[in-house]
Design an enzyme around this catalytic site. Sequence first.
Site, PDB file in Angstrom:
ATOM      1  N   GLY A 154       0.327  -6.026   5.703  1.00 27.21           N
ATOM      2  CA  GLY A 154      -0.486  -5.960   6.917  1.00 27.21           C
ATOM      3  C   GLY A 154      -0.364  -7.196   7.792  1.00 27.21           C
ATOM      4  O   GLY A 154      -0.092  -8.285   7.322  1.00 27.21           O
ATOM      5  N   GLY A 178       9.962  -7.791   4.730  1.00 27.22           N
ATOM      6  CA  GLY A 178      10.692  -6.632   5.240  1.00 27.22           C
ATOM      7  C   GLY A 178      10.497  -6.424   6.735  1.00 27.22           C
ATOM      8  O   GLY A 178      10.160  -7.357   7.470  1.00 27.22           O
ATOM      9  N   ASP A 209      14.567  -1.422  -0.484  1.00 21.16           N
ATOM     10  CA  ASP A 209      15.042  -0.199   0.169  1.00 21.16           C
ATOM     11  C   ASP A 209      16.345  -0.401   0.947  1.00 21.16           C
ATOM     12  O   ASP A 209      16.976   0.571   1.351  1.00 21.16           O
ATOM     13  CB  ASP A 209      13.976   0.335   1.133  1.00 21.16           C
ATOM     14  CG  ASP A 209      12.722   0.796   0.411  1.00 21.16           C
ATOM     15  OD1 ASP A 209      12.779   0.943  -0.822  1.00 21.16           O
ATOM     16  OD2 ASP A 209      11.690   0.997   1.070  1.00 21.16           O
ATOM     17  N   ARG A 254      10.887   4.959   0.947  1.00 24.21           N
ATOM     18  CA  ARG A 254       9.930   5.630   1.829  1.00 24.21           C
ATOM     19  C   ARG A 254      10.648   6.387   2.940  1.00 24.21           C
ATOM     20  O   ARG A 254      10.408   7.560   3.164  1.00 24.21           O
ATOM     21  CB  ARG A 254       9.011   4.568   2.425  1.00 24.21           C
ATOM     22  CG  ARG A 254       7.827   5.115   3.142  1.00 24.21           C
ATOM     23  CD  ARG A 254       7.006   4.018   3.739  1.00 24.21           C
ATOM     24  NE  ARG A 254       6.071   3.447   2.808  1.00 24.21           N
ATOM     25  CZ  ARG A 254       5.982   2.157   2.507  1.00 24.21           C
ATOM     26  NH1 ARG A 254       6.784   1.286   3.059  1.00 24.21           N
ATOM     27  NH2 ARG A 254       5.072   1.729   1.673  1.00 24.21           N
ATOM     28  N   ILE A 365      11.118  -1.007 -11.009  1.00 19.81           N
ATOM     29  CA  ILE A 365      12.419  -1.344 -10.401  1.00 19.81           C
ATOM     30  C   ILE A 365      12.332  -2.555  -9.484  1.00 19.81           C
ATOM     31  O   ILE A 365      13.347  -3.069  -9.034  1.00 19.81           O
ATOM     32  CB  ILE A 365      13.071  -0.156  -9.657  1.00 19.81           C
ATOM     33  CG1 ILE A 365      12.299   0.225  -8.382  1.00 19.81           C
ATOM     34  CG2 ILE A 365      13.201   1.068 -10.558  1.00 19.81           C
ATOM     35  CD1 ILE A 365      13.093   1.175  -7.486  1.00 19.81           C
TER      36      ILE A 365
HETATM   37  O1  F6P Z   1       8.827  -1.157   1.182  1.00 17.31           O
HETATM   38  C1  F6P Z   1       9.512  -1.093  -0.002  1.00 17.31           C
HETATM   39  C2  F6P Z   1       8.893  -0.131  -0.974  1.00 17.31           C
HETATM   40  O2  F6P Z   1       9.600  -0.328  -2.126  1.00 17.31           O
HETATM   41  C3  F6P Z   1       8.917   1.340  -0.587  1.00 17.31           C
HETATM   42  O3  F6P Z   1      10.047   2.040  -0.964  1.00 17.31           O
HETATM   43  C4  F6P Z   1       7.709   1.850  -1.283  1.00 17.31           C
HETATM   44  O4  F6P Z   1       7.207   2.996  -0.674  1.00 17.31           O
HETATM   45  C5  F6P Z   1       6.764   0.726  -1.137  1.00 17.31           C
HETATM   46  O5  F6P Z   1       7.532  -0.434  -1.213  1.00 17.31           O
HETATM   47  C6  F6P Z   1       5.654   0.773  -2.108  1.00 17.31           C
HETATM   48  O6  F6P Z   1       5.000  -0.462  -2.131  1.00 17.31           O
HETATM   49  P1  F6P Z   1       3.427  -0.670  -2.173  1.00 17.31           P
HETATM   50  O7  F6P Z   1       2.887   0.269  -3.197  1.00 17.31           O
HETATM   51  O8  F6P Z   1       3.276  -2.096  -2.520  1.00 17.31           O
HETATM   52  O9  F6P Z   1       2.920  -0.351  -0.811  1.00 17.31           O
END
Ligand code: F6P
Length: 454
Positions: A154, A178, A209, A254, A365
Amino acid sequence: MFENETQEPVDFTIQQLGPRKIASPYKAYQYVSDDQRTLYHTLTGPSSESLAHDPAAASYGFELAGPREKIYFDPSKIRCGIVTCGGLCPGLNNVIRAIVLQLYHHYGVRNIYGFQYGFEGLVPRYGHEALILDHERVKHIHQRGGSILASSRGPQSPEEMVDALERLNIQVLFCIGGDGTLRGALKLCSQIQTRNLKIGVIGVPKTIDNDIPYTSRTFGFETAYAIAAAAIRGAHVEATGARNGIGLLKLMGRHAGFIAANAVLASRDANFVLVPEVPFELGGENGFLPHLYRRLEDRKHAVVVVAEGAGQDLIQSEEGGGATDASGNIRLKDIGVFLRDKISEYLKAMGMEFTLKYIEPSYLIRSAPPQANDALFAGILGQMAAHAAMAGKTAMFVGYWNNQFTYVPIAAAVSRTKRLDPRGNFWESVIECTGQPRMMVNSPELLKSDRGSR
Ligand code: F6P
């Protein structure tokens, strides 16, 4: 100037805080100059992306990363900050360590601070104390997964964050994160500019990702898909251990299916891979379920890999949706559980006996420390980030292109997204490897692009 595929102009020029007048204490065999570049396009021949068709691109590309002979900041006076934002990723600690040691040993910087819990660490009302980072503090951290600074999702108010940077007299902030982090870093840059301050913002793109544009690779990705590939091998063992055995594996991803696709290519054990970039249908003659049924009839086992962002249209039509997380990402419906139930219903209705093992490696992972190649990569990214910072570069991140470490304007990367190309050679290899049809849909228009159903 260069145009991306949406025809918006993209400028690869790196911003500089001011003239570089200080001889670098970094003793390089060869310094890099700002006009050393690697080309954006490297293909020749009759391709729309080729140099032959885009002569302007021949002289245009990314600035090469590395030490500059003259630097902007005085190492004895500069104070630097580091922050890690967004989801965890293998290699975060390696990047932190490399930045700190590069600054500490090679430039003689002594004031380096780690802000905790992402951008929250720069907002006093959260009460997160800044950590002092020196060679002692970081010496063993690369052996551990996660981030010693922890993270958060956020945005935070750029005004409040720049207030903190001014108060603490920080001249460079390293933002490891990211696409959301890069967007936040860009807002920081414009607030810094509004106040006419000389504070550098240097990004190190982080995502398992691998979906950041203008860098062919992000650290942590390779480790993530290597662990995912091991899970696929496990799913294969389970699938072949029973008559009509199905190993169904859900992986992160995602919006982009790179983790799933790479893990499938690395393991070579999957028969179907479903990714967000390629729509599919469940039923009808050419839907996924009949194809799975035929595969089971034929081979008596199947491994199915699904990326979490795949097939969202199928679930939303049944359940609705739309909520977002703190980073503004849409909360995804659970495609893994959905498919598990749909497969079971369908095969039961078809009167087939089967065994289905559902596997979700989930956060495993990304919580691991990086494997060797990722550790190497993350370390060099950190070193290159430190060189950029001392040179007074700003609003940029360290990328990797044509086997070169590069400096890329953050504004360029947030102007577009990076996704798997369903018509590209890489996806072609994935399809060849699984043996699945190119498109598992029934509409004649969509099927027109299906050249090779098997
Ligand atoms: O942004 C990277 C990622 O690995 C996405 O593929 C996945 O949806 C997300 O992080 C999940 O992360 P969190 O549960 O911390 O929001």
